[in-house]
Design a protein around this motif. Structure first.
Motif, PDB file in Angstrom:
ATOM      1  N   LYS A   2     -10.262  14.102  -8.912  1.00  0.00           N
ATOM      2  CA  LYS A   2     -11.538  13.404  -9.046  1.00  0.00           C
ATOM      3  C   LYS A   2     -12.675  14.351  -8.642  1.00  0.00           C
ATOM      4  O   LYS A   2     -12.859  14.646  -7.461  1.00  0.00           O
ATOM      5  CB  LYS A   2     -11.540  12.170  -8.152  1.00  0.00           C
ATOM      6  N   SER A   5     -15.315  12.879  -6.167  1.00  0.00           N
ATOM      7  CA  SER A   5     -14.880  12.858  -4.768  1.00  0.00           C
ATOM      8  C   SER A   5     -15.021  14.250  -4.155  1.00  0.00           C
ATOM      9  O   SER A   5     -15.489  14.405  -3.024  1.00  0.00           O
ATOM     10  CB  SER A   5     -13.421  12.411  -4.676  1.00  0.00           C
ATOM     11  N   VAL A   9     -17.501  15.454  -0.945  1.00  0.00           N
ATOM     12  CA  VAL A   9     -17.103  16.200   0.266  1.00  0.00           C
ATOM     13  C   VAL A   9     -17.962  17.465   0.385  1.00  0.00           C
ATOM     14  O   VAL A   9     -18.440  17.812   1.473  1.00  0.00           O
ATOM     15  CB  VAL A   9     -15.599  16.555   0.226  1.00  0.00           C
ATOM     16  N   TYR A  86     -10.050  11.583   9.586  1.00  0.00           N
ATOM     17  CA  TYR A  86      -9.240  10.377   9.361  1.00  0.00           C
ATOM     18  C   TYR A  86      -9.869   9.402   8.367  1.00  0.00           C
ATOM     19  O   TYR A  86      -9.203   9.000   7.405  1.00  0.00           O
ATOM     20  CB  TYR A  86      -8.936   9.670  10.687  1.00  0.00           C
ATOM     21  N   LEU A  88     -11.928   9.940   6.134  1.00  0.00           N
ATOM     22  CA  LEU A  88     -12.036  10.562   4.806  1.00  0.00           C
ATOM     23  C   LEU A  88     -10.700  10.528   4.079  1.00  0.00           C
ATOM     24  O   LEU A  88     -10.615  10.107   2.927  1.00  0.00           O
ATOM     25  CB  LEU A  88     -12.494  12.015   4.937  1.00  0.00           C
ATOM     26  N   LEU A  89      -9.654  10.973   4.779  1.00  0.00           N
ATOM     27  CA  LEU A  89      -8.334  11.001   4.127  1.00  0.00           C
ATOM     28  C   LEU A  89      -7.707   9.613   4.029  1.00  0.00           C
ATOM     29  O   LEU A  89      -6.664   9.452   3.408  1.00  0.00           O
ATOM     30  CB  LEU A  89      -7.400  11.969   4.855  1.00  0.00           C
ATOM     31  N   ALA A  90      -8.371   8.617   4.661  1.00  0.00           N
ATOM     32  CA  ALA A  90      -7.890   7.244   4.500  1.00  0.00           C
ATOM     33  C   ALA A  90      -8.311   6.684   3.144  1.00  0.00           C
ATOM     34  O   ALA A  90      -7.917   5.589   2.778  1.00  0.00           O
ATOM     35  CB  ALA A  90      -8.440   6.361   5.619  1.00  0.00           C
ATOM     36  N   ARG A  91      -9.140   7.437   2.435  1.00  0.00           N
ATOM     37  CA  ARG A  91      -9.558   7.047   1.077  1.00  0.00           C
ATOM     38  C   ARG A  91      -8.581   7.660   0.071  1.00  0.00           C
ATOM     39  O   ARG A  91      -7.818   8.565   0.423  1.00  0.00           O
ATOM     40  CB  ARG A  91     -10.967   7.592   0.778  1.00  0.00           C
ATOM     41  N   PRO A  92      -8.663   7.214  -1.173  1.00  0.00           N
ATOM     42  CA  PRO A  92      -7.775   7.844  -2.173  1.00  0.00           C
ATOM     43  C   PRO A  92      -8.247   9.258  -2.509  1.00  0.00           C
ATOM     44  O   PRO A  92      -8.741   9.531  -3.602  1.00  0.00           O
ATOM     45  CB  PRO A  92      -7.877   6.900  -3.384  1.00  0.00           C
ATOM     46  N   LEU A  93      -8.162  10.129  -1.532  1.00  0.00           N
ATOM     47  CA  LEU A  93      -8.627  11.512  -1.664  1.00  0.00           C
ATOM     48  C   LEU A  93      -7.470  12.414  -1.251  1.00  0.00           C
ATOM     49  O   LEU A  93      -6.976  12.301  -0.121  1.00  0.00           O
ATOM     50  CB  LEU A  93      -9.824  11.717  -0.721  1.00  0.00           C
ATOM     51  N   SER A  94      -7.053  13.295  -2.149  1.00  0.00           N
ATOM     52  CA  SER A  94      -5.916  14.160  -1.800  1.00  0.00           C
ATOM     53  C   SER A  94      -6.409  15.306  -0.911  1.00  0.00           C
ATOM     54  O   SER A  94      -7.608  15.602  -0.865  1.00  0.00           O
ATOM     55  CB  SER A  94      -5.278  14.723  -3.066  1.00  0.00           C
ATOM     56  N   ARG A  95      -5.479  15.936  -0.224  1.00  0.00           N
ATOM     57  CA  ARG A  95      -5.860  17.058   0.640  1.00  0.00           C
ATOM     58  C   ARG A  95      -6.408  18.207  -0.191  1.00  0.00           C
ATOM     59  O   ARG A  95      -7.281  18.956   0.262  1.00  0.00           O
ATOM     60  CB  ARG A  95      -4.666  17.496   1.487  1.00  0.00           C
ATOM     61  N   LYS A 102     -14.657  21.054   0.459  1.00  0.00           N
ATOM     62  CA  LYS A 102     -15.157  21.847   1.592  1.00  0.00           C
ATOM     63  C   LYS A 102     -15.476  23.277   1.131  1.00  0.00           C
ATOM     64  O   LYS A 102     -16.514  23.839   1.489  1.00  0.00           O
ATOM     65  CB  LYS A 102     -14.095  21.887   2.700  1.00  0.00           C
ATOM     66  N   ARG A 256      -1.719  21.205   3.855  1.00  0.00           N
ATOM     67  CA  ARG A 256      -0.878  20.112   3.360  1.00  0.00           C
ATOM     68  C   ARG A 256       0.288  19.823   4.295  1.00  0.00           C
ATOM     69  O   ARG A 256       0.758  18.702   4.395  1.00  0.00           O
ATOM     70  CB  ARG A 256      -0.343  20.440   1.967  1.00  0.00           C
TER      71      ARG A 256
ATOM     72  N   MET B  69      -0.753   5.901   6.860  1.00  0.00           N
ATOM     73  CA  MET B  69      -1.948   6.402   6.176  1.00  0.00           C
ATOM     74  C   MET B  69      -1.722   7.777   5.546  1.00  0.00           C
ATOM     75  O   MET B  69      -2.632   8.336   4.941  1.00  0.00           O
ATOM     76  CB  MET B  69      -3.119   6.500   7.160  1.00  0.00           C
ATOM     77  N   PHE B  71      -1.204  10.576   7.213  1.00  0.00           N
ATOM     78  CA  PHE B  71      -1.748  11.657   8.051  1.00  0.00           C
ATOM     79  C   PHE B  71      -0.631  12.490   8.675  1.00  0.00           C
ATOM     80  O   PHE B  71      -0.796  13.660   8.946  1.00  0.00           O
ATOM     81  CB  PHE B  71      -2.614  11.091   9.188  1.00  0.00           C
ATOM     82  N   PRO B  89      -2.110   9.642  -2.721  1.00  0.00           N
ATOM     83  CA  PRO B  89      -3.436   9.152  -2.314  1.00  0.00           C
ATOM     84  C   PRO B  89      -3.803   7.801  -2.932  1.00  0.00           C
ATOM     85  O   PRO B  89      -4.565   7.039  -2.348  1.00  0.00           O
ATOM     86  CB  PRO B  89      -4.392  10.233  -2.819  1.00  0.00           C
ATOM     87  N   ARG B  92      -3.719   4.524  -1.061  1.00  0.00           N
ATOM     88  CA  ARG B  92      -4.789   4.169  -0.131  1.00  0.00           C
ATOM     89  C   ARG B  92      -5.990   3.514  -0.820  1.00  0.00           C
ATOM     90  O   ARG B  92      -6.998   3.249  -0.184  1.00  0.00           O
ATOM     91  CB  ARG B  92      -5.233   5.423   0.634  1.00  0.00           C
ATOM     92  N   TYR B 117     -18.094   7.146   2.007  1.00  0.00           N
ATOM     93  CA  TYR B 117     -16.787   6.502   2.029  1.00  0.00           C
ATOM     94  C   TYR B 117     -16.617   5.546   0.846  1.00  0.00           C
ATOM     95  O   TYR B 117     -15.539   5.463   0.251  1.00  0.00           O
ATOM     96  CB  TYR B 117     -16.565   5.758   3.344  1.00  0.00           C
ATOM     97  N   LEU B 120     -16.057   7.567  -2.294  1.00  0.00           N
ATOM     98  CA  LEU B 120     -14.682   8.078  -2.349  1.00  0.00           C
ATOM     99  C   LEU B 120     -13.702   6.954  -2.718  1.00  0.00           C
ATOM    100  O   LEU B 120     -12.669   7.197  -3.318  1.00  0.00           O
ATOM    101  CB  LEU B 120     -14.271   8.692  -1.003  1.00  0.00           C
TER     102      LEU B 120
END
Lengths: 260, 262
Positions: A2, A5, A9, A86, A88-95, A102, A256, B69, B71, B89, B92, B117, B120
């Motif tokens: 995406k 997204s 960032v 946390y 941020l990655l709790a959204r449907p966003l891959s690493r 970034k 990852r 989650m 993590f 992903p 989530r 947020y 995203l």
């Protein structure tokens, strides 16, 4: 992937640099340089004028490079430390999307800083009524842009291997080595023992030869230097992209695997 | 262990299963310093349930939530949320998450943070413009849209954390230490908010040390101790077992029995 997204960032990096006044510090340095320009014009010496231009371009390139290294080296560790990662990655966003965002944010912020420097430089040139060979100057800008990308990717991989301070110190040393010492590698190679020669060959694979991206001397002495050929520019672009890909992939593999 | 999972309720409710944790194992450290944080835990959370996840410090609550989650990575076992592996992903997409402790970018304004947020989470600009003032008002931060987050107190940050978890109107809410950092009024308001969300049919799974909070909100309680699930049962069953006193009484009684057994 995406794109929206990833760009969101990237925008956070840009906002942070803008609001934490990192960029303003660069502007102030630029203004000081402007003052130096005016002081040098007082002497009306052509040699000093050329010295100024060469010094200014090298200084601006180095200052932007250090900014890139600092910005990229602190991005991930700060996210871990402040736990801002946390939500941020709790959204449907891959690493991958997060890291790419970034990286792009740091690269774009660095380009903005460099752009500010170049505005100051061009104002100085106009003040000194000095002609500029635009073809070489644009090639200089392009190669510096590629170099910033290499340094940003390097900052990220270093920040995954060590803490912020160490990453900045290593990054700065690698930048200094790549932009100065690396140009002497051929000479050193001839004088080295076979073991040292193998080590030097290894170094050339891991440390980018950043001096190749520096056209500041050609920009200043453009009256005697023609623009760099298309083939060389294409080769340098591939060289930069190769290092960006290798460093970015390294950072991604480490990121990852990291448990948060 | 008496639990929904073993009782086979998962079979009858498999279509409504929102969280499915199977034989989850996780550890910290390596070699001699390796600590087993989770020892093969299993549980499920179904659509519309409000489940409290309780246990002492270091019991494995946060580790479980972090794995849910994506993590942290489990050593063994399988975790699915909405039928998808947590490594994906997309699992989530329908989750609102509140971390145990989180700072939010101090250089951002509340509106910008929620835009980030929400964006995203797939919200459009017009949806964000509509929802941000509403969600901020809902958590008691109305009128703070354009304030920089560095001026927010700890309690306000926690409220903002709740706002960010609600911005996409998720079906599942996962909260780690629900009311941490909130004053008594904030806790009361949060309880009322969660009761509303529960009535709307949202699924809520949260960890908390505030057992009164768990008692007033939850249909079911999962108790974890030293990486193992001690109890997974409806709240009414647990209260009956301790003579209808309180969840706190049950919790202390259970832990004391564990210590005697050990």
């Amino acid at each position: 992937m995406k794109i929206v997204s990833t760009l969101s960032v990237a925008r956070t990096v840009w906002l942070e640099a803008l609001r934490r006044r990192d960029i303003y510090a660069i502007v102030i340095i630029s203004c000081v340089l402007m003052a130096v320009v005016m002081g040098l014009d007082f002497f009306h010496l052509e040699g000093l004028n050329k010295f100024y231009r060469e010094f200014a371009l090298k200084f601006m390139s180095t200052a932007t490079a250090i900014t890139v290294i600092v910005l990229s080296a602190r991005q991930l560790p700060r996210e871990f430390e402040n736990r801002t990662i946390y939500p941020l990655l709790a959204r449907p966003l891959s690493r991958f999307e997060f890291l790419l965002g970034k990286f792009l944010g740091v690269w774009l912020t660095a380009l903005f800083c460099f752009g500010l420097f170049m505005v100051v430089f061009l104002l100085g040139m106009a003040y000194l009524q000095t002609n500029l060979q635009w073809a070489v100057f644009l090639q200089y800008l392009y190669l510096q842009t590629m170099m910033m990308g290499v340094l940003a990717a390097m900052g990220f991989v270093l920040s995954m291997l060590c803490n912020i301070d160490a990453a900045i110190a290593f990054g700065s040393l690698l930048f200094l080595f790549g932009s100065t010492m690396a140009s002497m590698m051929n000479t050193v190679y001839e004088l080295s023992t076979p073991v040292a020669q193998w080590m030097l060959i290894g170094l050339t694979w891991f440390i980018p030869q950043l001096f190749l991206f520096d056209l500041s001397e050609k920009t200043v002495h453009a009256d005697i230097w023609p623009p760099v050929s298309f083939e060389v520019m294409a080769a340098l672009t591939l060289y930069a992209l190769l290092f960006i890909t290798v460093y970015f992939t390294g950072a991604l593999l480490l990121f990852r695997r990291k448990g948060l | 262990m008496i639990g929904y999972y073993q009782q086979g309720m998962n079979e009858s409710n498999s279509s409504s299963c929102v969280i499915d944790v199977k034989k989850l194992e996780a550890s910290y450290g390596k070699g001699r310093e390796c600590t087993q944080a989770l020892k093969g835990i299993c549980f499920q959370v179904h659509r519309g349930e409000c489940v409290g996840f309780i246990g002492a410090n270091g019991a494995g609550k946060s580790t479980t939530l972090k794995i849910l989650m994506g993590f942290r990575f489990p050593d063994k076992g399988e975790v699915q949320v909405f039928g998808r592996s947590v490594g994906n992903p997309e699992s989530r997409e329908r989750i609102g998450y509140l971390p145990e402790v989180a700072l939010y970018y101090p250089f951002m304004k509340a509106r910008e943070l929620l835009s980030l947020y929400g964006g995203l989470g797939g919200l459009s600009r017009s949806e964000l413009q509509e929802r941000i003032p509403l969600v901020l008002a809902r958590v008691g931060l109305g009128g703070k849209e354009n304030d920089l987050l560095k001026s927010f107190s700890k309690g306000m940050q926690q409220r903002l954390g709740i706002a960010q978890s609600l911005i996409t109107e998720p079906e599942l809410l996962i909260y780690d230490e629900l009311s941490s950092g909130l004053d008594p009024l904030g806790r009361f308001e949060l309880r009322e908010l969660l009761k509303d969300l529960k009535q709307q049919g949202r699924t809520i799974f949260f960890s908390s040390h505030e057992l009164g909070e768990v008692e007033s909100l939850c249909d079911r309680v999962i108790m974890i101790h030293q990486g193992e699930i001690l109890r997974d049962a409806p709240l009414s069953t647990l209260l009956e077992e301790c003579g209808d006193r309180s969840l706190e009484a049950f919790y202390i009684q259970t832990l004391q029995q564990q210590h005697k057994g050990a």
